[in-house]
Design an enzyme around this catalytic site. Structure first.
Site, PDB file in Angstrom:
ATOM      1  N   HIS A 364       0.827  -1.201   0.000  1.00  0.00           N
ATOM      2  CA  HIS A 364       0.000   0.000   0.000  1.00  0.00           C
ATOM      3  C   HIS A 364       0.865   1.257   0.000  1.00  0.00           C
ATOM      4  CE1 HIS A 364      -3.213  -2.579   2.277  1.00  0.00           C
ATOM      5  NE2 HIS A 364      -3.002  -2.985   1.049  1.00  0.00           N
ATOM      6  N   ARG A 471      -6.251   3.965 -10.724  1.00  0.00           N
ATOM      7  CA  ARG A 471      -6.411   2.868  -9.762  1.00  0.00           C
ATOM      8  C   ARG A 471      -7.472   3.250  -8.730  1.00  0.00           C
ATOM      9  NH1 ARG A 471      -0.885   4.011  -9.910  1.00  0.00           N
ATOM     10  NH2 ARG A 471       0.425   2.457 -10.956  1.00  0.00           N
ATOM     11  N   ARG A 507      -9.923   1.734 -13.762  1.00  0.00           N
ATOM     12  CA  ARG A 507      -9.849   0.297 -13.495  1.00  0.00           C
ATOM     13  C   ARG A 507     -10.676  -0.002 -12.259  1.00  0.00           C
ATOM     14  NH1 ARG A 507      -4.133  -2.263 -11.979  1.00  0.00           N
ATOM     15  NH2 ARG A 507      -4.614  -1.269  -9.976  1.00  0.00           N
ATOM     16  N   GLU A 606      -3.306  -9.552 -18.039  1.00  0.00           N
ATOM     17  CA  GLU A 606      -2.226  -9.751 -17.068  1.00  0.00           C
ATOM     18  C   GLU A 606      -1.833 -11.215 -16.920  1.00  0.00           C
ATOM     19  OE1 GLU A 606      -2.939  -6.803 -13.541  1.00  0.00           O
ATOM     20  OE2 GLU A 606      -4.887  -7.367 -14.381  1.00  0.00           O
ATOM     21  N   ASN A 629       3.432  -5.591 -15.335  1.00  0.00           N
ATOM     22  CA  ASN A 629       4.038  -6.088 -14.096  1.00  0.00           C
ATOM     23  C   ASN A 629       3.573  -7.507 -13.777  1.00  0.00           C
ATOM     24  OD1 ASN A 629       5.191  -3.568 -13.898  1.00  0.00           O
ATOM     25  ND2 ASN A 629       3.745  -2.804 -12.373  1.00  0.00           N
ATOM     26  N   ASP A 630       2.256  -7.723 -13.792  1.00  0.00           N
ATOM     27  CA  ASP A 630       1.740  -9.062 -13.490  1.00  0.00           C
ATOM     28  C   ASP A 630       2.014 -10.041 -14.625  1.00  0.00           C
ATOM     29  OD1 ASP A 630       0.767  -9.397 -10.924  1.00  0.00           O
ATOM     30  OD2 ASP A 630      -1.104  -8.357 -11.346  1.00  0.00           O
ATOM     31  N   ARG A 640       7.267 -11.023  -8.279  1.00  0.00           N
ATOM     32  CA  ARG A 640       7.908  -9.707  -8.289  1.00  0.00           C
ATOM     33  C   ARG A 640       8.082  -9.139  -6.891  1.00  0.00           C
ATOM     34  NH1 ARG A 640       4.040  -5.113  -9.213  1.00  0.00           N
ATOM     35  NH2 ARG A 640       1.918  -5.887  -8.948  1.00  0.00           N
ATOM     36  N   CYS A 677       0.689  -0.993 -19.945  1.00  0.00           N
ATOM     37  CA  CYS A 677       0.716  -0.252 -18.682  1.00  0.00           C
ATOM     38  C   CYS A 677       1.631  -0.982 -17.712  1.00  0.00           C
ATOM     39  CB  CYS A 677      -0.696  -0.147 -18.117  1.00  0.00           C
ATOM     40  SG  CYS A 677      -0.765   0.580 -16.475  1.00  0.00           S
TER      41      CYS A 677
END
Length: 749
Positions: A364, A471, A507, A606, A629-630, A640, A677
């Site tokens: 977070h 987000r 999203r 993803e 990233n995912d 990661r 992204c």
């Protein structure tokens, strides 16, 4: 403990205080301490071993061993009985030390004639400073009371080391909190910052570890505990009839505050000669030692509660700590063990940077730091132990490095680096309003990622052509209860207002895995990243998603609305999410609310499975955004969040680029808009290769847009594609070396 043993223990601490009070240099103090401990405990040997560096212990003072071995005998962490005590943080009590498996013979010390061995760690709140040892010729186990007494003395030594008692000519320890220290952590958010330390929880320094009057210390402890309990009661009352789970957490917190066992242990410490503050800290050290050994997440959280209560109690006893009256530095860099998103947002953009001992790149705090566009370094071990409020500090978020109290040569080099970055930003400002068109005529749309209202001013300053990813989970994460629909609608409307007609892609809620709502019951999973998260949570609990979709429709208020579902792993998930949105649109129309001018529905790709999804997926999605990233972590089976593996796999690996090209081809066949992204979109070499692979829209953090546009304007994608294809044909595993060589050659022209 008998009165006689108690008296001996208190007598030893009294002698220790006298030795520490006498004017002498650091080495003399240590020598005097070893003599009085050996005499008081009836042992022939007392030795103090201290860390010279993170892995090496040195014999710094001794009574009974060969004096010539002082500052000569060294051992590695874990080596010998002394090294084992240092490594484990636990005492070793042996009646026949030479026969112990871990015993290491040190001929220069002359210790082979001593059978009994008792070693305890010299530590403060989990930080190991060294080992305190007593030995005797007689083969015997030291009693529990003797172990306790030596443990207390070791703690006092650690406290006095904190206060600089062993510093001076011939000192065995260097001055704490005065030397420069380099921390190598992990980059959580790129960027560089120069500033002064602002401790989130300032370290409490215990200046009076030894006390004369146990009755007075016990009275002070009870008064402080009463104050603590009242403050916790107020917290529980404030929670009132609100969220049940939050109240349960606070009730558990109150249970610890009222623990008779906790209070009894602190009273026992006072009875044996410690001040109230030192008694609290001794139990806090024990709590932190247990924390490191507990695998269960729930129990770890409860021990964190006890640790936090100890900090509060110490602040009540000492009057130390930030109470809002201490001025914040002009250029604050926050330093903390860990911090929640709400606390971090309270500091806001006044921070220059953040350094954390704990956390992950997906935590977070990392999400909020990225939203605030401030450098973040995580896993900077022991920095809260070393740092003091106001210390000069340099944060290199690019490399994951922190310089605390840097030498002027280091600071000057860092300032030069920042000046060069500032100069580059001026260059980027001159191209802010230019479209990103390559030398061979390819137009690449650059958008920014966001998650807070505070991000939106970057739309203008960065030159972003819209928000490629907003987000929405941050509005849920920073609250201690579920936000209301009207609150969300207001926030989303302000986002669209700030965008001034530029496209914004919302999203839907992406929770689970590393993003757990404070008011949502946590489900322990063996592998959360592959578990119940994102669209899976939304479809299982559609009430939350329906409420969020209603808020988005009302926020649009007749304007265009773009919605994207996260973590789609199969066609049915996307279609079910899309159907829910369509039903909510029909419902809003029946209620008489204005519908969006247009509605575009897309998905984040993803998981590798969706690269090979049925054509229907690509046909029904209005757009697709590759969540780099995912997708990368699942493609390479490399978590990661795991520092051992996450950097071993390259985005410019030919296999991964092949997957990207496959997705581009699928979208080209169906005419589906495609974007990328993720962190790689904001890195020049990666961004150029993604564009050369056919991607014409990239979404990244605002600070990366200028540098990426600068590179695109000076590049030819056809040449980069040739470099990629050539490297692939030659059997390269990664095209990175070839691309970097090409960029270096162009820069030299």
């Amino acid at each position: 403990m008998t009165q006689q043993t108690e008296s001996e223990s208190r007598k030893l601490l009294g002698r220790l205080r006298e030795a520490l009070a006498e004017q002498s240099d650091g080495q003399e103090r240590l020598d005097r301490i070893t003599r009085l401990i050996a005499t008081s405990m009836g042992a022939q040997v007392c030795s103090i071993y201290l860390f010279r560096d993170a892995d090496t212990l040195e014999l710094c003072a001794t009574e009974g061993l060969n004096a010539a071995a002082v500052h000569k005998t060294r051992m590695r962490l874990g080596e010998g009985l002394v090294g084992r005590v240092a490594k484990t943080g636990r005492a070793i009590n042996s009646a026949n030390a030479p026969q112990e498996r871990a015993f290491r013979y040190m001929p220069e010390t002359g210790e082979e004639i001593y059978s009994s061995f008792l070693g305890v760690p010299i530590q403060r709140l989990g930080e190991n400073l060294g080992v305190l040892v007593v030995q005797s010729k007689e083969a015997r186990q030291f009693s529990d009371d003797e172990v306790y007494a030596l443990d207390v003395v070791a703690m006092v030594l650690a406290e006095m080391a904190e206060l600089g008692a062993f510093i001076g000519e011939g000192a065995a320890l260097s001055a704490r909190h005065q030397q420069q220290v380099l921390f190598r952590g992990v980059s959580g958010q790129e960027g560089a910052a120069v500033g002064r330390v602002l401790l989130h929880e300032p370290r409490v320094v215990v200046t009076n570890p030894i006390a004369d009057d146990p009755h007075e210390e016990s009275r002070r402890l009870h008064a402080a505990v009463d104050t603590l309990r009242l403050s916790v009661d107020d917290m529980v009352s404030f929670a009132g009839n609100g969220d049940q789970e939050q109240r349960e957490v606070l009730e558990a917190y109150r249970m610890f505050a009222n623990s008779k066992g906790w209070l009894r242990k602190m009273e026992e410490n006072i009875a044996r000669g410690l001040s109230a503050e030192a008694a609290v800290e001794k139990e806090q050290s024990a709590t932190r030692a247990r924390l490191s050994q507990v695998p269960d997440a729930y129990l770890r959280d409860r021990l964190h509660d006890l640790d936090d209560l100890s900090n509060r109690l110490l602040r009540i006893l000492t009057g130390q700590g930030r109470d809002g009256s201490d001025p914040m530095p002009d250029d604050p860099i926050l330093v903390a063990r860990h911090i929640g998103p709400g606390d971090l947002l309270e500091y806001g953009r006044q921070l220059r940077g953040v350094v954390l001992e704990e956390g992950s790149v997906g935590s977070h705090a990392a999400i909020v730091a990225r939203a605030l566009a401030i450098p973040l370094v995580i896993n900077a071990a022991n920095i809260t132990t070393e740092a003091l409020n106001g210390d000069p500090i340099l944060v290199d978020g690019d490399q994951g490095i922190v310089h605390l109290r840097p030498e002027e040569t280091v600071a000057a080099a860092f300032r030069d680096k920042m000046a060069m970055q500032a100069e580059a930003l001026q260059r980027y400002a001159s191209i802010r309003d230019r479209p990103a068109v390559t030398l061979d005529g390819h137009r690449v749309v650059l958008r920014m990622n966001a998650g807070l209202m505070a991000d939106l001013p970057s739309l203008e300053s960065s030159g972003a052509e819209g928000v490629g990813l907003f987000r929405t989970e941050l509005q849920f994460l920073v609250r201690n209860k579920m936000p209301k629909r009207a609150e969300l609608a207001s926030i989303y409307a302000r986002v669209l207002d700030a965008a001034k007609g530029r496209p914004v892609t919302f999203r839907t809620l992406d929770i689970g895995s590393d993003k757990v709502l404070p008011y949502m019951k946590r489900t322990e999973e063996p592998n959360p990243a592959l578990g119940w998260r994102a669209i899976r949570v939304a479809l299982d609990k559609p009430g939350i998603m329906r409420m969020q979709l209603q808020a988005l429709i009302r926020a649009a208020n007749g304007r265009a609305l773009t919605v994207m579902f996260p973590f789609i792993a199969q066609l049915e998930e996307f279609e079910e999410g899309r159907d829910i949105l369509m039903r909510e649109l029909e419902r809003e129309e029946r209620l008489g609310h204005p519908l969006p001018e247009t509605v575009r529905v897309g998905a984040m790709l993803e998981t590798p499975s969706m690269a090979f999804a049925p054509n229907r997926f690509y046909e029904r999605a209005d757009f697709i955004s590759i969540g780099g990233n995912d997708l990368k972590q699942f493609f390479f089976a490399a978590d990661r969040e795991n520092e051992r593996v996450r950097r071993r796999y390259d985005s410019l690996n030919v296999s991964f680029l092949g997957l990207i090209e496959h997705i581009v081809a699928r979208c080209n066949e169906t005419g589906t808009e495609l974007s990328f992204c993720g962190e790689d979109a904001g890195r020049p070499a990666e961004a150029l290769c993604l564009a050369a692979s056919g991607l014409r829209m990239l979404s990244m953090r605002p600070a990366s847009i200028g540098p990426i546009k600068h590179f695109l304007l000076r590049s030819r994608l056809d040449e980069i594609k040739d470099v990629i294809d050539t490297a692939r044909a030659e059997g390269a595993q990664s095209v990175r070396p070839a691309v970097m060589a090409y960029l270096a050659e162009r820069a030299g022209r």
